[in-house]
Design an enzyme around this catalytic site. Sequence first.
Site, PDB file in Angstrom:
ATOM      1  CB  SER A 267      -0.960  -0.001   1.194  1.00  0.00           C
ATOM      2  OG  SER A 267      -0.241   0.018   2.403  1.00  0.00           O
TER       3      SER A 267
ATOM      4  CB  THR B  89      -1.572   6.504   4.027  1.00  0.00           C
ATOM      5  OG1 THR B  89      -2.430   6.468   2.896  1.00  0.00           O
ATOM      6  CG2 THR B  89      -0.625   7.667   3.918  1.00  0.00           C
TER       7      THR B  89
ATOM      8  CB  THR C 127      -0.449   6.222   0.216  1.00  0.00           C
ATOM      9  OG1 THR C 127      -1.301   5.081   0.129  1.00  0.00           O
ATOM     10  CG2 THR C 127      -1.078   7.346  -0.590  1.00  0.00           C
TER      11      THR C 127
ATOM     12  NE  ARG D  85      -8.488   7.813  -4.644  1.00  0.00           N
ATOM     13  CZ  ARG D  85      -7.895   7.618  -3.468  1.00  0.00           C
ATOM     14  NH1 ARG D  85      -6.607   7.360  -3.409  1.00  0.00           N
ATOM     15  NH2 ARG D  85      -8.577   7.686  -2.357  1.00  0.00           N
TER      16      ARG D  85
ATOM     17  CB  THR E 218      -4.415   6.134   7.253  1.00  0.00           C
ATOM     18  OG1 THR E 218      -4.351   5.017   6.360  1.00  0.00           O
ATOM     19  CG2 THR E 218      -4.957   5.669   8.596  1.00  0.00           C
ATOM     20  N   GLY E 219      -6.964   5.989   5.449  1.00  0.00           N
ATOM     21  CA  GLY E 219      -8.330   5.551   5.187  1.00  0.00           C
ATOM     22  C   GLY E 219      -8.820   6.101   3.861  1.00  0.00           C
TER      23      GLY E 219
HETATM   24  N1  ASP Z   1      -5.719   7.661   2.357  1.00  0.00           N
HETATM   25  C1  ASP Z   1      -5.207   6.839   1.287  1.00  0.00           C
HETATM   26  C2  ASP Z   1      -5.862   7.233  -0.013  1.00  0.00           C
HETATM   27  O1  ASP Z   1      -7.051   7.477  -0.029  1.00  0.00           O
HETATM   28  C3  ASP Z   1      -5.371   5.371   1.510  1.00  0.00           C
HETATM   29  C4  ASP Z   1      -5.264   4.877   2.945  1.00  0.00           C
HETATM   30  O2  ASP Z   1      -4.616   5.481   3.771  1.00  0.00           O
HETATM   31  O3  ASP Z   1      -5.852   3.843   3.270  1.00  0.00           O
HETATM   32  O4  ASP Z   1      -5.191   7.248  -1.008  1.00  0.00           O
END
Ligand code: ASP
Length: 342
Positions: free
Chosen positions: A82, A202, A220, A230, A253-254
């Site tokens: 990731s 991330t 990330t 994107r 994150t997320g």
């Molecule tokens: N925040 C990151 C994104 O949307 C992904 C993650 O941290 O899970 O690219």
Amino acid sequence: MTDRRRFLAASVAALASGAMSGNASAASAAGLGKKRPRIVSTWDFGVAANQAAWQILAKGGSVLDAVEAGARVPEADPKNHSVGRAGYPDRDGRLTLDASIMDGNGDCGAVAALEHIAHPISVARRVMEKTPHVLLVGDGALQFAVEQGFPKEELLAPESEQAWHEWLKKSEYKPSANSENKTYGTQAQPAGKPGGANNHDTLGLLAVDAQGRLAGACTTSGMAWKLHGRVGDSPIIGAGLYVDNEVGAATSTGVGEEVIRTAGSFLVVELMRQGHSPQEACRYAVQRIVRKRMKTAKDLQVGFLALSRSGEIGAYAIQKGFSYAVCDARKQDALYQSASSL
Ligand code: ASP
């Protein structure tokens, strides 16, 4: 010691000290003892990132050098799907990386949808230091990176390519909550299931030095199988990362779209400026997303991590399962679970 065992050891130690009874107390467990210098970062892979950053901070090095060094660790990790070179690609099979870096004086740089460069965090730093701009994207970011001497590489790792081929069979796009905890650093990859459920996460890393100077880094590969082009929250200053020496720093994150919608990391820092603790600030930011968005997206995950200029930590996520790593003079490999709103 495996990351899983390390986490359990940290949790047991915190429980023994009575510090982790109740949802909101994991951060206060991390806040015991001497609070500066201190480094905090997202997920299990934050442990190794923190240790690299600590090598620099402990010797009195620059906090910006420290966060960059920390972010380069998961970027280089062939097992991390990731972040960085082994990240999962988009739905066209192209690996595009996002990263940002910021210091507490407001200097910042970022790259988005960058291909073929293994260390986007270092390119982000060059954007900050060598250009009058803040954010370079796509081909322009690649062109700049090559001009700056970064090697152009074919990055798509065989395991990531295999996982992409698996995904293509159904072509379903469904970001899963806490994917990193299920597959990275806590248990082995199931045979024949490349990548498992690990389709995003991330590295957000925040550091404060002994003098109270702050910096942050965020890197990330974004959401696996995303539309080509994107861009998530991580390279957007104020969304995935925000740092202000007067107050503190925050990262996220997320699901990045939700963080962008709320200018999440900026919100956390501004709440801290108004007098909220880092923990309260992270909780309010999470609750704002829950209030506005959870009716339509039940298993949405967003986590915020914050560090005040005095070294106090906050961490809060929508769902359970968001881990964060803390490193200071007392302990270099502590790992905690954040409080959550569900
Ligand atoms: N925040 C990151 C994104 O949307 C992904 C993650 O941290 O899970 O690219």
